[in-house]
Design a protein around this motif. Structure first.
Motif, short mmCIF file in Angstrom:
data_model
loop_
_atom_site.label_atom_id
_atom_site.label_comp_id
_atom_site.label_asym_id
_atom_site.label_seq_id
_atom_site.Cartn_x
_atom_site.Cartn_y
_atom_site.Cartn_z
N ALA A 13 0.87 -1.08 -0.01
CA ALA A 13 -0.09 0.02 -0.07
C ALA A 13 0.91 1.14 0.09
CB ALA A 13 -0.89 0.08 1.15
N THR A 14 1.89 1.38 0.77
CA THR A 14 2.98 2.35 0.79
C THR A 14 3.51 2.59 -0.59
OG1 THR A 14 3.52 1.99 3.14
CG2 THR A 14 4.97 3.10 1.77
N GLU A 15 3.74 1.23 -1.26
CA GLU A 15 4.42 1.51 -2.64
C GLU A 15 3.44 1.96 -3.68
OE1 GLU A 15 6.33 -2.36 -3.01
OE2 GLU A 15 7.83 -1.46 -2.02
N ARG A 16 2.15 1.79 -3.58
CA ARG A 16 1.17 2.35 -4.43
C ARG A 16 0.86 3.67 -4.11
NH1 ARG A 16 -1.67 -2.59 -3.12
NH2 ARG A 16 -2.86 -1.39 -1.61
N LEU A 17 1.04 4.19 -3.07
CA LEU A 17 0.93 5.61 -2.86
C LEU A 17 2.02 6.22 -3.33
CD1 LEU A 17 -0.39 8.05 -1.66
CD2 LEU A 17 0.63 7.40 0.60
N GLY A 18 3.14 5.75 -3.18
CA GLY A 18 4.33 6.33 -3.82
C GLY A 18 4.36 6.37 -5.27
N ALA A 19 3.95 5.48 -5.88
CA ALA A 19 3.74 5.25 -7.09
C ALA A 19 2.71 6.29 -7.67
CB ALA A 19 3.48 4.03 -7.66
N ARG A 20 1.64 6.43 -6.97
CA ARG A 20 0.68 7.68 -7.72
C ARG A 20 1.25 9.02 -7.32
NH1 ARG A 20 -2.83 4.52 -4.46
NH2 ARG A 20 -3.26 5.95 -2.76
N LEU A 21 2.24 9.03 -6.29
CA LEU A 21 3.01 10.24 -6.08
C LEU A 21 3.84 10.56 -7.19
CD1 LEU A 21 3.61 12.87 -4.27
CD2 LEU A 21 5.11 11.45 -3.12
N GLY A 22 4.52 9.56 -7.58
CA GLY A 22 5.42 9.67 -8.58
C GLY A 22 4.99 10.10 -9.89
N ALA A 23 3.76 9.58 -10.10
CA ALA A 23 3.08 9.87 -11.57
C ALA A 23 2.66 11.54 -11.71
CB ALA A 23 1.84 8.92 -11.71
N LEU A 24 2.58 11.94 -10.39
CA LEU A 24 2.12 13.23 -10.19
C LEU A 24 3.09 14.47 -10.61
CD1 LEU A 24 -1.22 13.42 -9.61
CD2 LEU A 24 -0.67 14.23 -7.48
N LEU A 25 4.13 14.00 -9.90
CA LEU A 25 5.22 15.12 -9.76
C LEU A 25 5.40 15.82 -10.84
CD1 LEU A 25 7.82 13.17 -7.49
CD2 LEU A 25 6.15 14.93 -6.81
N GLN A 26 5.92 17.23 -10.50
CA GLN A 26 6.36 18.24 -11.60
C GLN A 26 7.45 18.84 -11.27
OE1 GLN A 26 2.96 20.52 -11.84
NE2 GLN A 26 1.40 19.00 -12.70
N PRO A 27 8.27 19.62 -12.13
CA PRO A 27 9.10 20.53 -11.51
C PRO A 27 8.60 21.38 -10.62
CG PRO A 27 9.42 20.22 -14.07
CD PRO A 27 7.98 19.66 -13.60
N GLY A 28 9.38 21.93 -9.64
CA GLY A 28 8.81 22.91 -8.42
C GLY A 28 8.13 22.16 -7.42
N ASP A 29 7.95 20.88 -7.32
CA ASP A 29 6.90 20.09 -6.37
C ASP A 29 7.72 19.96 -5.12
OD1 ASP A 29 4.78 20.32 -7.34
OD2 ASP A 29 4.97 18.01 -8.22
N PHE A 30 7.49 20.38 -4.07
CA PHE A 30 8.14 20.24 -2.80
C PHE A 30 7.14 19.58 -2.08
CE2 PHE A 30 9.27 20.73 1.78
CZ PHE A 30 10.53 20.90 1.67
N VAL A 31 7.62 18.08 -1.53
CA VAL A 31 7.09 17.15 -0.83
C VAL A 31 7.96 16.77 0.34
CG1 VAL A 31 5.88 14.67 -0.65
CG2 VAL A 31 6.13 16.15 -2.90
N SER A 32 7.32 16.84 1.56
CA SER A 32 7.86 16.83 2.92
C SER A 32 7.36 15.43 3.29
CB SER A 32 7.60 17.80 3.77
OG SER A 32 6.45 17.66 4.41
N LEU A 33 8.33 14.67 3.95
CA LEU A 33 7.98 13.31 4.46
C LEU A 33 8.42 13.35 6.01
CD1 LEU A 33 9.47 11.24 1.31
CD2 LEU A 33 7.18 11.72 1.65
N SER A 34 7.45 12.90 6.94
CA SER A 34 7.74 13.34 8.31
C SER A 34 7.39 11.85 9.03
CB SER A 34 6.95 14.14 8.99
OG SER A 34 7.33 15.33 8.37
N GLY A 35 7.67 11.35 9.98
CA GLY A 35 7.17 10.17 10.62
C GLY A 35 8.59 9.83 11.17
N ASP A 36 8.36 8.92 12.49
CA ASP A 36 9.42 8.32 12.97
C ASP A 36 10.18 7.53 12.12
OD1 ASP A 36 8.36 9.20 15.27
OD2 ASP A 36 7.21 7.49 15.92
#
Ligand code: ADP
Ligand code: MG
Length: 155
Positions: A13-36
């Motif tokens: 499920a984590t990989e599917r979300l990552g894949a959806r995010l990857g498909a969406l990315l454009q130049p100028g996109d800033f994505v922060s990843l938080s968590g332990d």
């Protein structure tokens, strides 16, 4: 609504979300990843990179030791940053993240080490829920990301 929660019952499920995010990315996109530590930030970022690089790319190394790892996808430069080992906030200036953001998309683990973050950004926070190791991602879209959030919904 600029917030979205997505259950991540397993690694797939984590990989599917990552894949959806990857498909969406454009130049100028800033994505922060938080968590332990061990929440799955790197797993998510790698899945995003892999989705964009194509299947032929076997190895996607982690930037844990290099801090910054850049990937040249056919149509997008992706910079994956892990600031866990950034001791002094002043040192962030030397990483060239401003240029990386001008030229491509930026995925940043431990974004709090940066101090100021761009106003347009996607915040992804991953936390463990329950006993079995399941995670949940909490997404917050700031600025133009508010409207793009729903594209990350589980199909
Ligand atoms: P972080 O970068 O947040 O420190 P990593 O991505 O390096 O964490 O490690 C997370 C670990 O948890 C990996 O071994 C990954 O396979 C696993 N994992 C990721 N997402 C899930 C999930 N939804 N459920 C169970 N295990 C997961
Ligand atoms: Mg990590």
């Amino acid at each position: 609504e600029n917030e979205l929660s997505i259950p991540l019952p397993d690694e797939a499920a984590t990989e599917r979300l990552g894949a959806r995010l990857g498909a969406l990315l454009q130049p100028g996109d800033f994505v922060s990843l938080s968590g332990d530590l061990g929440a799955g930030k790197t797993a998510l970022a790698r899945a995003a990179v892999r989705a964009r690089l194509g299947d032929w790319q076997e190895e996607v190394p982690s930037p844990t030791f290099t801090l910054v790892q850049t990937y040249e996808a056919p149509d997008l430069l992706i910079t994956h940053v892990d600031l866990y080992r950034l001791d002094r906030p002043e040192d962030a200036a030397e990483l060239g993240l401003g240029d990386a953001l001008d030229e491509g998309a930026l995925l940043v683990e431990w974004p709090d080490r940066l101090g100021r973050l761009p106003q347009d950004r996607l915040d992804i926070s991953i936390r463990l829920v329950g006993e079995g190791g399941a995670r949940e991602a909490h997404l917050t879209g700031h600025g133009q990301w508010a409207a793009r959030l729903r594209e990350l919904h589980d199909p």
